[in-house]
Write an enzyme that holds these catalytic residues in place. Sequence first.
Site, short mmCIF file in Angstrom:
data_model
loop_
_atom_site.label_atom_id
_atom_site.label_comp_id
_atom_site.label_asym_id
_atom_site.label_seq_id
_atom_site.Cartn_x
_atom_site.Cartn_y
_atom_site.Cartn_z
N TYR B 89 0.85 -1.20 0.00
CA TYR B 89 0.00 0.00 0.00
C TYR B 89 0.88 1.24 0.00
O TYR B 89 2.06 1.18 0.37
CB TYR B 89 -0.88 -0.03 1.25
CG TYR B 89 -2.16 0.75 1.14
CD1 TYR B 89 -3.12 0.42 0.22
CD2 TYR B 89 -2.42 1.82 1.99
CE1 TYR B 89 -4.31 1.13 0.14
CE2 TYR B 89 -3.61 2.53 1.91
CZ TYR B 89 -4.54 2.19 0.98
OH TYR B 89 -5.71 2.90 0.90
N ASN B 162 -15.65 3.43 2.74
CA ASN B 162 -16.22 2.94 1.47
C ASN B 162 -17.40 3.76 0.95
O ASN B 162 -17.39 4.15 -0.22
CB ASN B 162 -16.56 1.45 1.59
CG ASN B 162 -15.29 0.62 1.77
OD1 ASN B 162 -14.28 0.90 1.12
ND2 ASN B 162 -15.31 -0.35 2.66
N ASN B 188 -19.77 -5.98 -6.32
CA ASN B 188 -20.12 -6.56 -5.02
C ASN B 188 -19.18 -6.14 -3.90
O ASN B 188 -19.36 -6.52 -2.76
CB ASN B 188 -20.15 -8.09 -5.12
CG ASN B 188 -18.84 -8.64 -5.64
OD1 ASN B 188 -18.25 -8.07 -6.56
ND2 ASN B 188 -18.35 -9.73 -5.07
N ASP B 212 -17.90 -14.16 -12.67
CA ASP B 212 -18.74 -15.35 -12.62
C ASP B 212 -18.30 -16.19 -11.41
O ASP B 212 -17.13 -16.15 -11.03
CB ASP B 212 -18.59 -16.16 -13.92
CG ASP B 212 -19.77 -17.09 -14.13
OD1 ASP B 212 -20.73 -17.03 -13.32
OD2 ASP B 212 -19.73 -17.89 -15.08
#
Lengths: 370, 370
Positions: B89, B162, B188, B212
């Site tokens: 990060y 978020n 998602n 998928d």
Amino acid sequence: MALPWLLSLRKVDIFCSPMSGRLYSVLRSHSSAGVRSCDALVYRTRGHPREVLSMENVVLPHVHETDVRIKMLAAPINPADINMIEGTYALLPTLPAVGGNEGMGEVIEVGRNVLDLKPGDWVIPVDAGFGTWRTEAVCKASEVMLVSKDIPLLSAATIGVNPCTAYRLLMDFETLMSGDTVIQNGANSAVGQAVIQIAASMGLKTINVIRDRPNVKDLMETLHSIGADWVLTEETLNNSKMADLFRGVPKPKLALNCVGGHSAGNLLKHIECGGTMVTYGAMARKPMQLPAKHLIFDDIKIRGFWMTRWKKENKKDLRKFNTMVSLLSEMVRKGKLTAPICTPVPLHDYKVALEDLTSTNGRKYMLIMD
Amino acid sequence: MALPWLLSLRKVDIFCSPMSGRLYSVLRSHSSAGVRSCDALVYRTRGHPREVLSMENVVLPHVHETDVRIKMLAAPINPADINMIEGTYALLPTLPAVGGNEGMGEVIEVGRNVLDLKPGDWVIPVDAGFGTWRTEAVCKASEVMLVSKDIPLLSAATIGVNPCTAYRLLMDFETLMSGDTVIQNGANSAVGQAVIQIAASMGLKTINVIRDRPNVKDLMETLHSIGADWVLTEETLNNSKMADLFRGVPKPKLALNCVGGHSAGNLLKHIECGGTMVTYGAMARKPMQLPAKHLIFDDIKIRGFWMTRWKKENKKDLRKFNTMVSLLSEMVRKGKLTAPICTPVPLHDYKVALEDLTSTNGRKYMLIMD
């Protein structure tokens, strides 16, 4: 979109003026009084230029009130011309079409309502899609723009696209000050050479990336001779020597990418936080490989530039384009901007240039209309 | 950069307040009168969380005039937390450090000069690097921000990063009007779910791309249930069905990418000319593969976003951050924004969550401090 103005078909000659939408059909009868023709490199299907281009004799339309007739003098073969013929370009003329987007010609006849051009003037196309690979052309006077006759022919023939692209790349994306750095790949391209020279005249430092090749030292020397501060290969860009370089020069605010693939990602990692990478070509024909961290953490912006779009957006008022070409011509006169290094080829020997298109020697050809 | 405030070493306890630069050394003597301690998930070297994280008992500093003591209530495990522990990060705390950037706690003690917070208040960290995976914390009052107590605990614990990221992504890059379309991959993800809900409340349509997976229909249904207009897989994004979709809905002005690799390029080709793709993550851990033509011919802009940078840029005046959190809390109260779907795990059972980090089920864990 400008279409080719005239094209000979088998039995009937069709020529159209894209600006007026006029469409003519004329019997192929070159001996008819008053019907002129010219030679042009025509393609009737899209594909590799070597396979689809051929020299044809095509009929020229009559010069109407607002038209001009031009004797083309020189026209380069640019990567965009090839992509257009192959059908991979965003702007595709209706077929059949004449190849070539850039070039310069001399006015030899003007319609009676044309006041701003006269025989003897040098002109360049305003828009892409002109079809410059021909000996003569008839078009609306508004489709061409006057260029100064006191600059070399090859400079005039190559001033309307690549140096303009270089100028806009340096002007439109970051506010650059004397002493700032610009990094670019494909630095030996026509745009790349113009970037080096325009940047030098602005007091900017350029870091110029080229592919390794047998004559790499010669090319490095050539680019240094036109004002490049640093010339290095893609391999060097990727190694620790770059840290040494950036001890002595500020990191670039602007990166110019005409290669794509890994090369674009290699440029990205050297840009100053908050800077911009502008993409104007894709010579490697591979998607740009860009690590996200430079965007997320360093706030690097990634943009694209297309001279054709710029021209379209500035079409209503041509003064901005005119001013830019005048400014670049002045640089040429002062010896600060030279035509790209190129190999002249007579138009009728075009096959020599086409044979060489797939080689990686990076040679640029200029068709000369004899 | 905020550092962990306190960490126990073998013989000596060291704790530091990053805001003041104070550094304390205290003999490890938990039985000493007035010396408090807490449990925290500490890492002393960078690496895979499963290998480097361990539960330690660490000493809490004394609560000084401008400090607060907080009982942490809940803290999610976000991808950025993992990257920070791994060392990949952009913001890395000095080691040893406590894991976790996001979370919510209840104030249990305030210094005598703290006027804007009182025991019982719910607070979230202002900055990244807080180290939220712990039972208690002592910090400057200015390092935390009040959140409303009338929203669910899990929403409060996940509102500061978020949903704020989602809000800024929708607000800061394109001017979106009701009826406009936004496309996103990783739909998602916690940010993705917030984008769906905030976009829906703005009257925007969302096209949501997911990988998928065995339970793909369940996931599609879940995303539809929170307001997604379209949910499709990466494979569908790449096939001709997209043309059908765009017959009924305008092409997106904004694309949001948290995946990278080919997925980023797949988003790119569906963006409206002149639109923007914003990258805020790189879940695929592969460089974005971006065809240059969309930038050159369609003038697509590519940007990056990092909430930590936004917070830094808006640090001097916290009103903008405060207003955003209040607005998002109001959405939560109205049932328009829910916490991301997650699996609660008691802090001391953290290994359950770490064991599952490399699986591809996309499950999100929330550490609950019991």
